[in-house]
Design a protein around this motif. Structure first.
Motif, PDB file in Angstrom:
ATOM      1  N   MET A  19       0.805  -1.058   0.032  1.00  0.00           N
ATOM      2  CA  MET A  19       0.001   0.006  -0.133  1.00  0.00           C
ATOM      3  C   MET A  19       0.943   1.204   0.027  1.00  0.00           C
ATOM      4  O   MET A  19       0.350   2.195  -0.560  1.00  0.00           O
ATOM      5  CB  MET A  19      -0.941  -0.114   1.251  1.00  0.00           C
ATOM      6  N   ARG A  20       2.036   1.213   0.720  1.00  0.00           N
ATOM      7  CA  ARG A  20       2.856   2.473   0.687  1.00  0.00           C
ATOM      8  C   ARG A  20       3.354   2.737  -0.585  1.00  0.00           C
ATOM      9  O   ARG A  20       3.412   3.829  -1.079  1.00  0.00           O
ATOM     10  CB  ARG A  20       4.248   2.119   1.494  1.00  0.00           C
ATOM     11  N   HIS A  21       3.821   1.603  -1.477  1.00  0.00           N
ATOM     12  CA  HIS A  21       4.153   1.803  -2.640  1.00  0.00           C
ATOM     13  C   HIS A  21       3.278   2.341  -3.622  1.00  0.00           C
ATOM     14  O   HIS A  21       3.524   3.318  -4.351  1.00  0.00           O
ATOM     15  CB  HIS A  21       4.857   0.502  -3.331  1.00  0.00           C
ATOM     16  N   VAL A  22       2.141   1.942  -3.755  1.00  0.00           N
ATOM     17  CA  VAL A  22       1.129   2.140  -4.769  1.00  0.00           C
ATOM     18  C   VAL A  22       0.516   3.547  -4.389  1.00  0.00           C
ATOM     19  O   VAL A  22       0.185   4.414  -4.988  1.00  0.00           O
ATOM     20  CB  VAL A  22      -0.024   1.378  -4.926  1.00  0.00           C
ATOM     21  N   SER A  23       0.316   3.932  -3.131  1.00  0.00           N
ATOM     22  CA  SER A  23      -0.211   5.079  -2.759  1.00  0.00           C
ATOM     23  C   SER A  23       0.929   6.215  -3.111  1.00  0.00           C
ATOM     24  O   SER A  23       0.535   7.378  -3.268  1.00  0.00           O
ATOM     25  CB  SER A  23      -0.582   5.266  -1.181  1.00  0.00           C
ATOM     26  N   GLN A  24       1.985   6.038  -3.417  1.00  0.00           N
ATOM     27  CA  GLN A  24       3.062   6.905  -3.933  1.00  0.00           C
ATOM     28  C   GLN A  24       3.243   6.767  -5.247  1.00  0.00           C
ATOM     29  O   GLN A  24       4.077   7.158  -5.940  1.00  0.00           O
ATOM     30  CB  GLN A  24       4.418   6.660  -3.152  1.00  0.00           C
ATOM     31  N   GLY A  25       2.138   6.126  -6.015  1.00  0.00           N
ATOM     32  CA  GLY A  25       2.060   6.142  -7.521  1.00  0.00           C
ATOM     33  C   GLY A  25       3.025   4.870  -8.270  1.00  0.00           C
ATOM     34  O   GLY A  25       3.192   4.987  -9.353  1.00  0.00           O
TER      35      GLY A  25
END
Ligand code: BTN
Length: 246
Positions: A19-25
């Motif tokens: 989630m940390r990765h995808v929320s940063q695009g």
């Protein structure tokens, strides 16, 4: 098609990391695998025991082009696909217990935790975490897991190579993500579900808040809700709750 795979020795939770990765695009599909988790989570806020004993802790981050009303069908869809994979790889008959428990011989061999961020009525970030038991914990199944959990490695005569296993799981889940988009009306889901449904025609109790509801398992509807055939012969759908088999 391309896919990013991040492998870690340790992490709080592969769902949180993804989630940390995808929320940063970050680009999707993105896969996070860790040897252990310090804060592995299950459904309903439970802990997920995540020792570094060769189990698979894996999360998929995807951006499916589907409306949020299909969210509740993702976990069941991944579940039946994993059952199908295990059935074809190993001579076992896995089952899925609504909504997210993978069972072997009636015991829990894995679970799925899907989490999403919805934005302006569309699914923005989606992570699907799978915890799959390949080996018994070093000290065996203790506490509430005793008699209730099982590992794939306990029922297959051939040893399971975690790298091969992970590759097979990744391949299957990524192809399932494609077919999911096409299965708009849940037809394929219903078909596969019937094959692997642990509750099929069985008498079950659903704990729904503080209410206990009994009925016979009658599959799932196109939105992923549990269908129970009640005493009056009518089918009733449930979107949440915990099921036990009589
Ligand atoms: C359940 O049965 O309650 C779901 C268990 C899901 C566990 C997996 S392990 C990988 C991913 N990371 C987590 O923190 N949870 C999921």
């Amino acid at each position: 098609s391309a896919c990013t795979i991040i492998t870690l020795d340790t992490v709080d939770s592969t769902n949180d990391e993804a989630m940390r990765h995808v929320s940063q695009g970050a680009k999707t599909p993105l896969v996070v695998i860790s040897r252990e988790q310090t804060k592995g989570r299950g459904r309903l806020g439970r802990d997920w025991l995540s020792e570094p004993n060769g189990n698979l802790y894996i999360t998929f981050a995807l951006r499916p082009n589907v409306p949020p009303d299909r969210l509740a069908t993702i976990t069941p869809w991944i579940g039946v696909n994993l059952c199908d994979l295990f059935a074809s790889y190993y001579r076992i008959t896995p089952q899925i217990k609504w909504p997210n428990d993978l069972l072997i011989n009636g015991r829990k061999a894995g679970g799925i935790l899907t989490e999403a961020r919805i934005d302006a009525d569309r699914i923005r970030d989606l992570v699907i975490g799978c915890g799959l038991n390949l080996a018994r914990p070093a000290r065996g199944w203790t506490g509430e897991l005793a008699g209730r959990a099982i590992a794939l490695g306990e029922v297959t005569p051939t040893p399971i190579d975690i790298n091969h296993f992970a590759a097979a799981v990744i391949g299957r889940v990524l192809s399932a993500a494609q077919t999911f988009q096409a299965d708009e009306h849940g037809k394929k889901l219903a078909q596969l579900w019937e094959r692997y449904d642990a509750l099929h025609h069985r008498e079950v109790t659903l704990l729904h808040g503080r209410t206990e509801i009994t009925g016979h398992g009658a599959g799932i509807d196109s939105g992923g809700a549990l269908l129970l055939k009640r005493g009056n012969g009518q089918h009733q759908r449930f979107h949440a709750g915990e099921v036990t088999i009589a």
